[in-house]
Enzyme design. Structure first.
Site, PDB file in Angstrom:
ATOM      1  N   GLU A   1      -3.055  10.459   3.112  1.00 31.20           N
ATOM      2  CA  GLU A   1      -4.209  10.785   3.867  1.00 31.20           C
ATOM      3  C   GLU A   1      -4.134  11.999   4.465  1.00 31.20           C
ATOM      4  O   GLU A   1      -3.146  12.642   4.708  1.00 31.20           O
ATOM      5  CB  GLU A   1      -4.459   9.698   5.191  1.00 31.20           C
ATOM      6  CG  GLU A   1      -4.703   8.438   4.663  1.00 31.20           C
ATOM      7  CD  GLU A   1      -4.731   7.347   5.723  1.00 31.20           C
ATOM      8  OE1 GLU A   1      -5.923   6.729   6.058  1.00 31.20           O
ATOM      9  OE2 GLU A   1      -3.998   7.263   6.558  1.00 31.20           O
TER      10      GLU A   1
ATOM     11  N   ARG B   1       5.218   3.225   8.684  1.00 31.00           N
ATOM     12  CA  ARG B   1       6.363   4.149   7.922  1.00 31.00           C
ATOM     13  C   ARG B   1       5.731   5.494   7.767  1.00 31.00           C
ATOM     14  O   ARG B   1       5.813   5.957   6.684  1.00 31.00           O
ATOM     15  CB  ARG B   1       6.968   3.365   6.840  1.00 31.00           C
ATOM     16  CG  ARG B   1       7.406   2.052   6.853  1.00 31.00           C
ATOM     17  CD  ARG B   1       8.004   1.462   5.654  1.00 31.00           C
ATOM     18  NE  ARG B   1       8.845   0.380   5.888  1.00 31.00           N
ATOM     19  CZ  ARG B   1       8.127  -0.812   5.461  1.00 31.00           C
ATOM     20  NH1 ARG B   1       7.168  -0.904   4.662  1.00 31.00           N
ATOM     21  NH2 ARG B   1       8.937  -2.082   5.575  1.00 31.00           N
ATOM     22  N   GLU B   2       5.235   6.185   8.803  1.00 30.42           N
ATOM     23  CA  GLU B   2       4.536   7.275   8.613  1.00 30.42           C
ATOM     24  C   GLU B   2       5.406   8.658   8.518  1.00 30.42           C
ATOM     25  O   GLU B   2       6.357   8.569   9.493  1.00 30.42           O
ATOM     26  CB  GLU B   2       3.590   7.484   9.773  1.00 30.42           C
ATOM     27  CG  GLU B   2       2.530   6.563  10.005  1.00 30.42           C
ATOM     28  CD  GLU B   2       2.827   5.488  10.788  1.00 30.42           C
ATOM     29  OE1 GLU B   2       4.128   5.351  11.340  1.00 30.42           O
ATOM     30  OE2 GLU B   2       2.193   4.564  11.212  1.00 30.42           O
TER      31      GLU B   2
ATOM     32  N   GLU C   1       0.943  -1.191   0.027  1.00 31.77           N
ATOM     33  CA  GLU C   1      -0.077   0.109  -0.139  1.00 31.77           C
ATOM     34  C   GLU C   1       0.962   1.259   0.032  1.00 31.77           C
ATOM     35  O   GLU C   1       2.014   1.297   0.613  1.00 31.77           O
ATOM     36  CB  GLU C   1      -0.912   0.077   1.205  1.00 31.77           C
ATOM     37  CG  GLU C   1      -1.978   0.892   1.140  1.00 31.77           C
ATOM     38  CD  GLU C   1      -3.010   0.914   2.257  1.00 31.77           C
ATOM     39  OE1 GLU C   1      -3.514  -0.235   2.480  1.00 31.77           O
ATOM     40  OE2 GLU C   1      -3.376   1.626   3.115  1.00 31.77           O
TER      41      GLU C   1
ATOM     42  N   GLY D   1      -5.442  13.616  17.822  1.00 29.18           N
ATOM     43  CA  GLY D   1      -5.538  12.381  18.543  1.00 29.18           C
ATOM     44  C   GLY D   1      -6.926  11.982  18.900  1.00 29.18           C
ATOM     45  O   GLY D   1      -6.986  11.104  19.826  1.00 29.18           O
TER      46      GLY D   1
ATOM     47  N   ASP E   1       0.167   5.484   0.616  1.00 31.63           N
ATOM     48  CA  ASP E   1      -0.938   6.329   1.102  1.00 31.63           C
ATOM     49  C   ASP E   1      -0.510   7.682   0.940  1.00 31.63           C
ATOM     50  O   ASP E   1       0.561   8.247   1.533  1.00 31.63           O
ATOM     51  CB  ASP E   1      -1.142   5.933   2.756  1.00 31.63           C
ATOM     52  CG  ASP E   1      -1.699   4.662   2.941  1.00 31.63           C
ATOM     53  OD1 ASP E   1      -2.128   3.887   1.878  1.00 31.63           O
ATOM     54  OD2 ASP E   1      -1.728   4.037   4.014  1.00 31.63           O
TER      55      ASP E   1
ATOM     56  N   THR F   1       1.702  10.414   5.190  1.00 29.69           N
ATOM     57  CA  THR F   1       1.899   9.270   4.149  1.00 29.69           C
ATOM     58  C   THR F   1       2.488   8.104   5.042  1.00 29.69           C
ATOM     59  O   THR F   1       2.873   7.963   6.168  1.00 29.69           O
ATOM     60  CB  THR F   1       3.031  10.016   3.625  1.00 29.69           C
ATOM     61  OG1 THR F   1       4.194  10.243   4.212  1.00 29.69           O
ATOM     62  CG2 THR F   1       2.670  11.279   2.771  1.00 29.69           C
ATOM     63  N   ASN F   2       2.357   6.945   3.969  1.00 27.55           N
ATOM     64  CA  ASN F   2       2.762   5.725   4.591  1.00 27.55           C
ATOM     65  C   ASN F   2       2.998   4.739   3.477  1.00 27.55           C
ATOM     66  O   ASN F   2       2.448   4.757   2.238  1.00 27.55           O
ATOM     67  CB  ASN F   2       1.489   5.071   5.644  1.00 27.55           C
ATOM     68  CG  ASN F   2       2.266   4.095   6.648  1.00 27.55           C
ATOM     69  OD1 ASN F   2       3.564   3.881   6.591  1.00 27.55           O
ATOM     70  ND2 ASN F   2       1.211   3.743   7.652  1.00 27.55           N
TER      71      ASN F   2
END
Length: 291
Positions: free
Chosen positions: A107, A131-132, A103, A201, A105, A121-122
């Site tokens: 977002e 892996r953000e 994947e 959060g 990403d 992003t990841n």
């Protein structure tokens, strides 16, 4: 006067011709995407020029590409939910299927009015993510359309915004880091409620009095290898495999692009898993310590 009027005619015809060519070249999103959920909350309008996703208290919505891709340079223009979008997430990503999926990403995490969006992003490979990297954008992404691009080739994945690279995830399989290169992926996008975590959060909840929330899409372009029945359109026997249009298959970052990447990360990155030693007390992931 008559000669001036007659001299205008070819110019006017040229303008009309160019205009018709531009209209003809506009991507038809009906040809590339299927609405997959939302019970009427997602729509492709204006003869396929515009796609909109909406979210209300009952449901969000989403779409996916008709094609699967195995490598490509993929561009889409998005205009995000305006105003108080706290609690909402607009996800735009590539993904395969199965328990060991890959994947890539983008977002976009909603915000209170006046606060900046967070671009999240990841990269997942073989079902493993974490892996953000997160960024603030240097413009208001709700005021107009902006281009979000993924360059995915066998050597790297480059995330770009309006042509500015913000992230370069390299293929480090030689160091034992899995890389997405064997599983074809579709493009997906969805607009959904994630107020349990998306804004501060989860402290800021979705204000449903602001619904429906709407994100818009246009000008999709995929210079990519389409995967059909186990065969790639970029196979070695395909004339397009060596075409100059497929230069992206070996593209990286030149020195100017690398400087722009460093500048974007220095000025706009707000989270990087590769510097989060509290999260990884036993040591940072291999790709973070390997150049």
């Amino acid at each position: 006067m008559a000669s001036m009027a007659s001299s205008r005619v070819p110019f006017i015809l040229l303008v009309l011709l160019l205009g018709s060519m531009m209209v003809a070249s506009v991507a038809n999103l009906n040809q590339d995407f299927d609405i997959t959920w939302g019970d009427g909350r997602a729509n492709i309008i204006n003869n396929g020029e515009l796609l909109t996703l909406s979210l209300d208290k009952a449901s969000g919505s989403g779409f996916q590409s008709k094609n699967e891709y195995l490598f490509g340079k993929i561009d889409m223009q998005l205009k995000l939910v305006p105003g108080n979008s706290a609690g909402t997430v607009t996800a735009y990503y590539l993904s395969s299927k199965g328990s060991t999926w890959d994947e890539i990403d983008f977002e976009f995490l909603g915000n209170l009015s006046g606060d900046p969006y967070i671009l999240h992003t990841n990269v997942f490979s073989q079902g493993k993510g974490n892996r953000e990297q997160q960024f603030y954008l240097w413009f208001d992404p709700t005021a107009d359309f902006h281009t979000y691009s993924i360059l995915w080739n066998p050597q790297r994945i480059i995330f770009s915004v309006d042509g500015t690279p913000i992230r370069d995830f390299k293929n480090l399989e030689s160091n034992g880091v899995p890389f997405p290169k064997n599983q074809p992926m579709r493009i997906y996008s969805s607009l959904w409620n994630a107020d349990d975590w998306a804004t501060r959060g989860g402290l800021v909840k979705t204000d449903w009095t602001q619904a429906p929330f709407t994100a818009s899409y246009r000008n999709f372009n995929a210079n990519a290898c389409v995967w059909t029945s186990g065969v790639s359109s970029c196979g070695s026997n395909s004339p397009s495999a060596t075409s100059s249009n497929n230069a992206w298959l070996s593209q990286g970052l030149d020195s100017a692009s690398h400087q722009r990447l460093q500048s974007a990360q220095k000025n706009y990155m707000i989270y990087n898993y590769c510097t989060d030693t509290k999260r990884f007390p036993q040591g940072l992931p291999t790709e973070c310590t390997t150049s």
